[in-house]
Design an enzyme around this catalytic site. Structure first.
Site, PDB file in Angstrom:
ATOM      1  CD  GLU A 138      -7.043  -3.279  -3.573  1.00  0.00           C
ATOM      2  OE1 GLU A 138      -6.735  -2.209  -4.150  1.00  0.00           O
ATOM      3  OE2 GLU A 138      -7.384  -4.296  -4.198  1.00  0.00           O
ATOM      4  N   GLY A 139      -2.354  -1.675  -1.537  1.00  0.00           N
ATOM      5  CA  GLY A 139      -1.380  -0.743  -0.988  1.00  0.00           C
ATOM      6  C   GLY A 139      -0.916  -1.204   0.375  1.00  0.00           C
TER       7      GLY A 139
END
Length: 590
Positions: A433-434
């Protein structure tokens, strides 16, 4: 290990004393929603977490998901646990009421999500992805798509996934190659997606994939990406699942360091039937709604796995007899100062992480449920918190779960104790998620530089007020409060340095971002711990609450200020050094 117990009192303390849950619900016009209900929800969720999900955690690690000709097979016991969760309505807590949700504040859902992920993080990833899919569709889907897909996603009858990454397109989504070709009112989606969490399983009658792909006339880069719904099984005219498979399937499962109970799939879409979400070429914008929800959720995972590791290490420290006093008596290792240092590091930091995660969710509630003239300011604050929640909490989760292994000594390196699983599971959190760097660049760029530091200034002003009130109330020793003062000073120094030099040094943002994010994590966490101490002292002075718990809050706040917050200085010093030495070597010199 299955002896997980949710820390009810600290969750309830944060909801009541820091978030101001009753005032939030009253401002949002949520009649009948109050702390009494919140306490009941948290305690009931804790029973499901400790009694049903936690006992499956080690099974998920040891047995994991498998794949055969019939598709991905989840860990034995997961399907029955998922059914209990859906039957209890747990997946619908903060979903829109018009589609079958309960419409409760997101901050309460965050408190419950901590329980799921502490109890069994690999399992809880499945409903986490569904929650993100619900967010994206609720904000960007057409009425027809909402009416078709949201009720069954919210009920848990169907689960959702997020399909972004491709073999040649990781963090750089401009490189997405998957194609979408119009076919009447629908589209045919073709391409390969990797690292798809819970991309296939047998727990529900259908799986709804949200897929990024390009239309034939799409412009290059991120501006040419569209978002599509692709169901695993096709629907009939009434929106019901049929037995006809779509041409979307899991080709293989990744063999991972941790979270073995969560199937991470390579997904193949072969002219699969899909439906456009929103407008063409706006897919990345829409997917960010899902991703930002998931980023706060992953930060909560960092808190959750740290809490679970702490509980295991605490019990081991109480049980393990090692060392002899002068009188010859044997003692448990929890009597050893260095073991206490490690336990206090985990305990105080998880309390700071919990406070930050809950406050970030509450800001979203104030923006969305309360609204009004201050909605934009609350959303800006939530957006400022998000990369800190995701980046700081997940980076610390790796450190804290490693300390939990260390407390076990040699037994921590042995799988049977369960300590190693938490460490292995935590390692993915700063990546998906980054990555940490992506969160840090978001904080330093979009959330600070783009508004001239105005949103951060507002937060620092609130911290100043807390420092003054805490000193007036003699909440903590002067030395602890002096660390808070110093942290505020270096935060402003770092902000000013960034604003002054970002346009002069092309490498500054990339070089300084992670140190800036970590610095702001310690400053923000410390601020919330000082607030917690202030609230705890007020309750003690009034003769309210559990004195033992409240006294402990004062000690953990002091420890955080004295032992954890000083780390802000190291991050600030490195940040102020600039980019010269970071960029000093040629590629060949590495």
């Amino acid at each position: 290990m299955s002896d997980y117990q949710h820390p009810y009192r600290d969750a309830e303390f944060v909801l009541e004393q820091l978030v101001g849950f009753d005032a939030l619900c009253e401002a949002a016009g949520l009649e009948g929603i109050n702390m009494e209900l919140a306490n009941t929800v948290v305690e009931e969720a804790g029973k499901l977490g400790s009694g049903v999900l936690a006992p499956l955690n080690q099974d998920g690690d040891e047995k994991g998901a498998t794949i055969n000709a019939q598709g991905v097979q989840q860990t034995p016991g997961f399907k029955e646990a998922y059914q209990q969760m859906t039957e209890g309505g747990w997946l619908s807590l903060n979903a829109p009421e018009e589609f079958g949700g309960q419409g409760l504040p997101k901050v309460l859902s965050t408190a419950v999500n901590e329980i799921w992920h502490s109890a069994n993080m690999a399992f809880a990833l499945c409903p986490l992805l569904s929650q993100g899919a619900i967010e994206a569709l609720a904000h960007h889907g057409s009425d027809d798509l909402k009416n078709t897909y949201l009720p069954k996603l919210i009920s848990g009858e169907w689960t959702g996934t997020m399909n972004l990454t491709e073999p040649d397109a990781g963090s750089d989504l401009a490189a997405v190659k998957s194609k979408a070709v119009p076919d009447g009112d629908a589209y045919r989606i073709s391409g390969t997606k990797i690292f798809i969490t819970w991309g296939d399983h047998q727990m529900t009658e259908n799986i709804i994939h949200l897929v990024l792909a390009r239309l034939p006339d799409a412009p290059a880069g991120v501006k040419g990406i569209s978002l599509f719904i692709v169901p695993k099984f096709l629907l009939d005219d009434n929106g019901q699942t049929t037995t006809e498979r779509n041409t979307a399937s899991a080709l293989s499962l990744e063999h991972k360091l941790g979270i073995h109970g969560s199937p991470t799939c390579v997904m193949e879409f072969e002219s699969s039937l899909g439906y456009l979400v929103g407008e063409p070429h706006q897919g990345l914008k829409y997917m960010f709604t899902m991703m930002n929800d998931a980023r706060q959720g992953v930060g909560v995972q960092g808190l959750s796995v740290s809490e679970r590791a702490y509980q295991l290490a605490r019990q081991y420290a109480k049980d393990r007899i090692q060392g002899t006093l002068r009188d010859g008596s044997r003692i448990a290792i929890i009597e050893h100062p260095d073991v206490r240092r490690m336990l206090m590091t985990i305990k105080s930091t998880t309390e700071a992480m919990r406070a930050l995660a809950f406050m970030a969710s509450a800001e979203l509630d104030r923006a969305r449920l309360v609204g009004g003239d201050d909605a934009a300011a609350h959303m800006a604050r939530a957006e400022l918190y998000t990369p800190i929640v995701k980046g700081w909490c997940t980076e610390l989760s790796v450190e804290l779960t490693s300390l939990a292994v260390q407390i076990h000594g040699g037994m921590g390196f042995i799988e049977e104790t369960g300590a190693a699983q938490h460490y292995r599971d935590a390692r993915i959190l700063p990546i998906y998620e980054g990555t940490t760097a992506i969160q840090a660049l978001d904080l330093i760029g979009r959330k600070t530089l783009s508004n001239g530091g105005a949103v951060l200034d507002g937060l620092l002003a609130e911290m100043d007020a807390t420092a003054a009130s805490a000193r007036n109330a003699t909440v903590l020793p002067e030395a602890a409060l002096a660390q808070f003062d110093a942290a505020l000073a270096t935060a402003r120094q770092s902000r000013d340095f960034i604003l002054a030099n970002a346009r002069v040094d092309a490498h500054l943002l990339g070089s300084a971002a992670v140190n800036f994010m970590m610095q702001m994590g310690y400053v923000t966490g410390g601020w919330l711990m000082v607030q917690s101490a202030e609230k705890a002292k007020a309750l003690l002075d009034a003769g309210q609450g559990d004195p033992e718990f409240l006294q402990a809050k004062l000690v953990t706040a002091r420890f955080f200020c004295e032992h954890m917050m000083p780390r802000h200085q190291a991050h600030a010093t490195a940040l102020l050094a600039g980019s010269e030495s970071i960029m000093g070597l040629t590629n060949e010199q590495f």
